[in-house]
Design a protein around this motif. Structure first.
Motif, mmCIF file in Angstrom:
data_model
loop_
_atom_site.group_PDB
_atom_site.id
_atom_site.type_symbol
_atom_site.label_atom_id
_atom_site.label_comp_id
_atom_site.label_asym_id
_atom_site.label_seq_id
_atom_site.Cartn_x
_atom_site.Cartn_y
_atom_site.Cartn_z
ATOM 1 N N PRO A 17 5.934 -1.715 -4.242
ATOM 2 C CA PRO A 17 4.745 -0.985 -4.706
ATOM 3 C C PRO A 17 4.748 -0.756 -6.219
ATOM 4 N N ILE A 18 5.921 -0.535 -6.782
ATOM 5 C CA ILE A 18 6.006 -0.310 -8.227
ATOM 6 C C ILE A 18 5.698 -1.606 -8.977
ATOM 7 N N GLY A 19 6.201 -2.736 -8.477
ATOM 8 C CA GLY A 19 5.898 -4.022 -9.096
ATOM 9 C C GLY A 19 4.412 -4.326 -9.077
ATOM 10 N N LEU A 20 3.761 -4.079 -7.942
ATOM 11 C CA LEU A 20 2.321 -4.309 -7.834
ATOM 12 C C LEU A 20 1.568 -3.386 -8.792
ATOM 13 N N ALA A 21 1.991 -2.132 -8.887
ATOM 14 C CA ALA A 21 1.350 -1.180 -9.800
ATOM 15 C C ALA A 21 1.542 -1.605 -11.255
ATOM 16 N N MET A 22 2.747 -2.035 -11.613
ATOM 17 C CA MET A 22 3.003 -2.477 -12.992
ATOM 18 C C MET A 22 2.157 -3.690 -13.357
ATOM 19 N N ALA A 23 1.918 -4.547 -12.407
ATOM 20 C CA ALA A 23 1.093 -5.729 -12.667
ATOM 21 C C ALA A 23 -0.351 -5.339 -12.966
ATOM 22 N N ALA A 24 -0.783 -4.174 -12.505
ATOM 23 C CA ALA A 24 -2.152 -3.712 -12.760
ATOM 24 C C ALA A 24 -2.286 -3.076 -14.134
ATOM 25 N N GLY A 25 -1.187 -2.692 -14.745
ATOM 26 C CA GLY A 25 -1.233 -2.016 -16.056
ATOM 27 C C GLY A 25 -1.067 -0.527 -15.883
ATOM 28 N N THR A 26 -2.185 0.201 -15.796
ATOM 29 C CA THR A 26 -2.151 1.639 -15.544
ATOM 30 C C THR A 26 -2.477 1.849 -14.072
ATOM 31 N N ALA A 27 -1.566 2.477 -13.342
ATOM 32 C CA ALA A 27 -1.750 2.618 -11.901
ATOM 33 C C ALA A 27 -0.966 3.807 -11.378
ATOM 34 N N LEU A 28 -1.356 4.235 -10.197
ATOM 35 C CA LEU A 28 -0.679 5.314 -9.481
ATOM 36 C C LEU A 28 -0.138 4.767 -8.177
ATOM 37 N N VAL A 29 1.142 5.019 -7.893
ATOM 38 C CA VAL A 29 1.744 4.680 -6.605
ATOM 39 C C VAL A 29 1.752 5.958 -5.777
ATOM 40 N N VAL A 30 1.118 5.907 -4.608
ATOM 41 C CA VAL A 30 1.073 7.041 -3.684
ATOM 42 C C VAL A 30 1.896 6.650 -2.462
ATOM 43 N N ASP A 31 2.929 7.409 -2.189
ATOM 44 C CA ASP A 31 3.849 7.091 -1.094
ATOM 45 C C ASP A 31 3.394 7.747 0.199
ATOM 46 N N LEU A 32 2.916 6.948 1.142
ATOM 47 C CA LEU A 32 2.538 7.454 2.464
ATOM 48 C C LEU A 32 3.523 7.024 3.541
ATOM 49 N N ASP A 33 4.687 6.569 3.126
ATOM 50 C CA ASP A 33 5.726 6.146 4.068
ATOM 51 C C ASP A 33 6.736 7.275 4.235
ATOM 52 N N VAL A 34 6.564 8.054 5.287
ATOM 53 C CA VAL A 34 7.433 9.199 5.549
ATOM 54 C C VAL A 34 8.889 8.776 5.685
ATOM 55 N N ASP A 35 9.122 7.571 6.212
ATOM 56 C CA ASP A 35 10.485 7.113 6.481
ATOM 57 C C ASP A 35 11.089 6.263 5.365
ATOM 58 N N GLY A 36 10.331 5.978 4.313
ATOM 59 C CA GLY A 36 10.833 5.134 3.232
ATOM 60 C C GLY A 36 11.779 5.881 2.314
ATOM 61 N N PRO A 37 12.530 5.146 1.500
ATOM 62 C CA PRO A 37 13.407 5.801 0.537
ATOM 63 C C PRO A 37 12.575 6.651 -0.420
ATOM 64 N N PRO A 38 13.002 7.872 -0.712
ATOM 65 C CA PRO A 38 12.173 8.774 -1.527
ATOM 66 C C PRO A 38 12.167 8.399 -3.009
ATOM 67 N N TYR A 39 10.998 8.498 -3.603
ATOM 68 C CA TYR A 39 10.855 8.312 -5.049
ATOM 69 C C TYR A 39 11.113 9.654 -5.739
ATOM 70 N N PRO A 40 11.675 9.630 -6.938
ATOM 71 C CA PRO A 40 11.813 10.879 -7.690
ATOM 72 C C PRO A 40 10.508 11.204 -8.418
ATOM 73 N N ALA A 41 10.134 12.472 -8.462
ATOM 74 C CA ALA A 41 8.957 12.928 -9.219
ATOM 75 C C ALA A 41 8.890 14.448 -9.131
ATOM 76 N N ASP A 42 8.062 15.040 -9.978
ATOM 77 C CA ASP A 42 7.924 16.494 -10.015
ATOM 78 C C ASP A 42 7.174 17.041 -8.805
ATOM 79 N N ARG A 43 6.056 16.402 -8.440
ATOM 80 C CA ARG A 43 5.254 16.881 -7.311
ATOM 81 C C ARG A 43 5.095 15.756 -6.302
ATOM 82 N N SER A 44 4.878 16.123 -5.060
ATOM 83 C CA SER A 44 4.782 15.146 -3.986
ATOM 84 C C SER A 44 3.377 15.109 -3.397
ATOM 85 N N VAL A 45 3.123 14.084 -2.610
ATOM 86 C CA VAL A 45 1.865 13.976 -1.881
ATOM 87 C C VAL A 45 1.685 15.205 -1.000
#
Length: 177
Positions: A17-45
Motif C-alpha cells: 500500500p505504501i508503494g502504491l501511495a508513493m507512486a501517486a505522489g501525495t496520498a493517504l494510506v488508510v489501514d482497514l486490515d485489522v489483522d495486518g502488521p500495524p503501521y506507526p502513526a500518531d492517530r489511528s483509523v
C-alpha cells in the motif's frame, strides 16, 4: 481511491500500500486490515472514527505519503471516514483485509516458485521474487524491491530512486474491480 489486498506475504502486505501511495505522489494510506502488521502513526483509523478527523487530517499539509494505522476498527465501521478523506486527498490507498470493501481492490500476489506458485487467471499485481515463476494471469509484474527499499519503507522513509515504487505507477492507470 484503490484498495490493496495482499496474499501470501506479510511483508508485502505492509509495504505494497505504501508503494502504491508513493507512486501517486501525495496520498493517504488508510489501514482497514485489522489483522495486518500495524503501521506507526500518531492517530489511528479507530480514533478518527470515534472522535472525528481534525482539519489537518482531512487535507494534506505537504506532499508525500501519510499513513493512518488501523487501531482495531472493522472496515464497515470506517467506510464513511474513508469516503470523507477521499474527498480532499489527491489519492487514497486502502489496505484491505478480509472484510469486503465497496471500491476497487488491487490483488497483490508474490510469484513464489515451485508448488507455492500462484494459480488462477485473474488480473493482479505480481511481485517477482528470487526463483519466481511466471505470472498465471494479466497484470503488472513488479521488480524485487531490494533490501534498501524495504528498509526505507519500514522506517517510514521514501526510498531514493526506486524502480519498485516507479513500477506501481502503472497500477493507477489500470481498471480494477
Amino acid at each position: 481511491m484503490l484498495g490493496v489486498r495482499t496474499f501470501g506475504d506479510e511483508l508485502l502486505g505492509a509495504i505494497a500500500p505504501i508503494g502504491l501511495a508513493m507512486a501517486a505522489g501525495t496520498a493517504l494510506v488508510v489501514d482497514l486490515d485489522v489483522d495486518g502488521p500495524p503501521y506507526p502513526a500518531d492517530r489511528s483509523v479507530a480514533e478518527l472514527v470515534a472522535e472525528g478527523p481534525r482539519r489537518a487530517e482531512l487535507v494534506p499539509d505537504r506532499s508525500g505519503v501519510a499513513v493512518l494505522p488501523n487501531g482495531g476498527v472493522g472496515a464497515s465501521e470506517a467506510l464513511e471516514l474513508v469516503d470523507m478523506l477521499a474527498q480532499s486527498w489527491p489519492a487514497v490507498v486502502v489496505r484491505a483485509g478480509d472484510e469486503p470493501i465497496p471500491f476497487p481492490v488491487v490483488p497483490v500476489r508474490p510469484l513464489w516458485p515451485g508448488f507455492l506458485a500462484p494459480d488462477g487467471r485473474r488480473a493482479a499485481v505480481w511481485q517477482r521474487v528470487a526463483g519466481a515463476s511466471d505470472p498465471p494471469g494479466p497484470g503488472p509484474v513488479l521488480p524485487p524491491p531490494g533490501r534498501s527499499v524495504v528498509n526505507a519503507l519500514l522506517h517510514g522513509r521514501r526510498p531514493f530512486r526506486s524502480r519498485w515504487v516507479d513500477a506501481w505507477k502503472r497500477v493507477w492507470e489500470l481498471p480494477w474491480r
